[in-house]
Design an enzyme around this catalytic site. Structure first.
Site, short mmCIF file in Angstrom:
data_model
loop_
_atom_site.label_atom_id
_atom_site.label_comp_id
_atom_site.label_asym_id
_atom_site.label_seq_id
_atom_site.Cartn_x
_atom_site.Cartn_y
_atom_site.Cartn_z
N SER A 1 45.94 47.81 39.44
CA SER A 1 46.19 47.82 37.91
C SER A 1 45.49 49.00 37.56
O SER A 1 45.39 49.90 38.17
CB SER A 1 45.41 46.45 37.23
OG SER A 1 45.93 46.61 35.87
N ASP B 1 56.77 42.25 35.81
CA ASP B 1 55.38 42.45 35.51
C ASP B 1 55.15 42.95 34.11
O ASP B 1 55.71 43.89 33.81
CB ASP B 1 54.75 43.57 36.35
CG ASP B 1 53.44 43.92 36.25
OD1 ASP B 1 52.85 43.30 35.31
OD2 ASP B 1 52.89 44.65 37.13
N HIS C 1 51.19 40.48 37.81
CA HIS C 1 50.65 41.62 37.72
C HIS C 1 49.78 41.69 39.00
O HIS C 1 48.99 42.49 39.14
CB HIS C 1 50.08 41.79 36.51
CG HIS C 1 49.48 43.21 36.22
ND1 HIS C 1 50.19 44.26 36.43
CD2 HIS C 1 47.98 43.50 36.03
CE1 HIS C 1 49.20 45.44 36.26
NE2 HIS C 1 48.12 44.73 36.04
#
Length: 267
Positions: free
Chosen positions: A95, A217, A245
């Site tokens: 991320s 996502d 995610h």
């Protein structure tokens, strides 16, 4: 400063193998990599750590001024690499940590020799000609909700971020991770994350790079993965058979397979 204690550094695996640095995302800690580590420890020296303000890192080292920019988190990465004297390490960032890795590689090119970006996003807010997945109003509402009731925000958002509604235990784990984070430090990290724009930094990446995206996502839609792939010279894009995610938790086998294939190509 004792960086090993400050960032709760853990080193496992083959001490003679190439170094891999695994970096968690917002609201998480190094435990989120527990399903990836076993696939790596035979051949690689695996380095895990917690950013200051997360996990079991030393909270007394937190500075709002430092961590109000992704550069502050990138300096944590460089500090960890320097403390262990890592050279040409492979940085695996989930991320927002994918962009932290980009910045760290720019700060200390001799320390990071390749990047793996897991569900990356260089900018979360839509812009002209760019879809990040959120409007500016969406992000404003998200941050106001987070800052006014962090525990409530965590309970509501964790299942959405994780996806995989048929496996609610995954969302529960992410919620518990969010809730274990100090709300004041989480507020700073959240603003730094969701208001960041690292698009221009991508074109300066000069190391082998793997971009891993999921089929669905809500945080980093596939348009973002395609953008990152186009922006990073010579990068490889792999779409995992995974949703949500956090594919290293929801689809560890597919994630590990793609990671190991990329690593094999580096050796």
């Amino acid at each position: 400063m004792d960086i090993a204690r400050r960032n709760n550094i853990t080193v496992v695996g083959n001490p003679k193998g190439p170094a891999l640095v695994l970096a968690h995302g917002f609201g998480c800690d190094q435990n989120m990599w527990r399903l990836t580590v076993p696939a790596l420890v035979h051949d690689y020296r695996v380095v895990l750590f917690d950013y200051v303000g997360s996990g079991r890192a030393d909270g007394s080292a937190f500075s709002e001024d430092r961590y109000s920019s992704l550069d502050g988190y990138a300096r944590d990465v460089v500090d960890v690499c320097e403390a262990l004297d890592l050279r040409d390490a492979v940085f695996v960032g989930h991320s927002v940590s994918a962009m932290v890795g980009v910045l760290a590689a720019g700060m200390a090119a001799e320390r990071i020799g390749a990047l793996v970006m897991v569900a990356p996003s260089p900018r979360y807010i839509d812009d002209e000609g760019y879809r990040g997945g959120f409007s500016a109003e969406d992000i404003d509402e998200l941050l106001v909700s987070l800052e006014s009731n962090y525990l409530g925000w965590s309970a509501a958002m964790a299942p959405l971020i994780m996806g995989n509604e048929d496996r609610p235990e995954l969302g529960e784990e992410l919620k518990n991770s969010f809730c274990a984070t100090d709300p004041d430090m989480a507020r700073v990290f959240a603003r730094t994350t969701f208001l960041s724009d690292s698009r221009d930094d991508l074109k300066r990446v000069s190391v082998p790079t793997l971009v891993l995206e999921c089929t669905q996502d809500v945080i980093a839609p596939r348009e973002v993965g395609a953008f990152v792939h186009r922006a990073v010279p010579g990068s490889t894009l792999v779409t995992l058979e995974a949703t949500g995610h956090c594919p290293h938790l929801s689809a560890p086998e597919a994630t590990n397979e793609a990671l190991l294939e990329f690593l094999a190509g580096l050796r």
